[in-house]
Write a protein that holds these residues in place. Structure first.
Motif: not given
Length: 105
Positions: A37, A39-40, A43-44, A92-95, A97
């Motif tokens: 998690a 990197p995600k 990124q956020a 599972q994804d940056a979005q 977050i």
């Protein structure tokens, strides 16, 4: 971004008194889900450079995690003025977050 989990967790009273927006992350450095998690989360957080991000090492008998009902890692708790606004478990994804960060920013 803070890279290490805190060994000494803040108290719940300290967390409840934090002003402004905070991302409170529960996990451990050896947890595969937690490592995946990172990197995600990073990124956020790029869109929120001043955001307080506190990584708390969690585990059995850790009172802060228990006070938030943490069961799985990583658990991301999004706080505004010490109050929980939302949370994500094993994102599972940056979005999602980024959307949650937007709610507390």
């Amino acid at each position: 971004m803070e890279t290490a989990y805190l060994d000494k967790e803040p108290t719940r009273a300290e967390v409840d008194a934090w002003p402004g927006a905070t991302l409170l992350e529960f996990g451990t450095g050896w947890c595969g889900w937690c490592r995946g998690a990172q990197p995600k989360i990073a990124q956020a957080l790029q869109a929120h450079p001043g955001m307080r991000h506190v990584k708390v090492e969690d585990g059995s008998g850790r009172p802060l995690g228990r006070s938030f009902g943490v069961k799985l890692w990583p658990t991301l708790v999004f706080l505004r003025d010490g109050q929980e606004v939302t949370r994500l478990v094993r994102p599972q994804d940056a979005q999602p977050i980024a959307e949650a960060l937007g709610r507390i920013a």
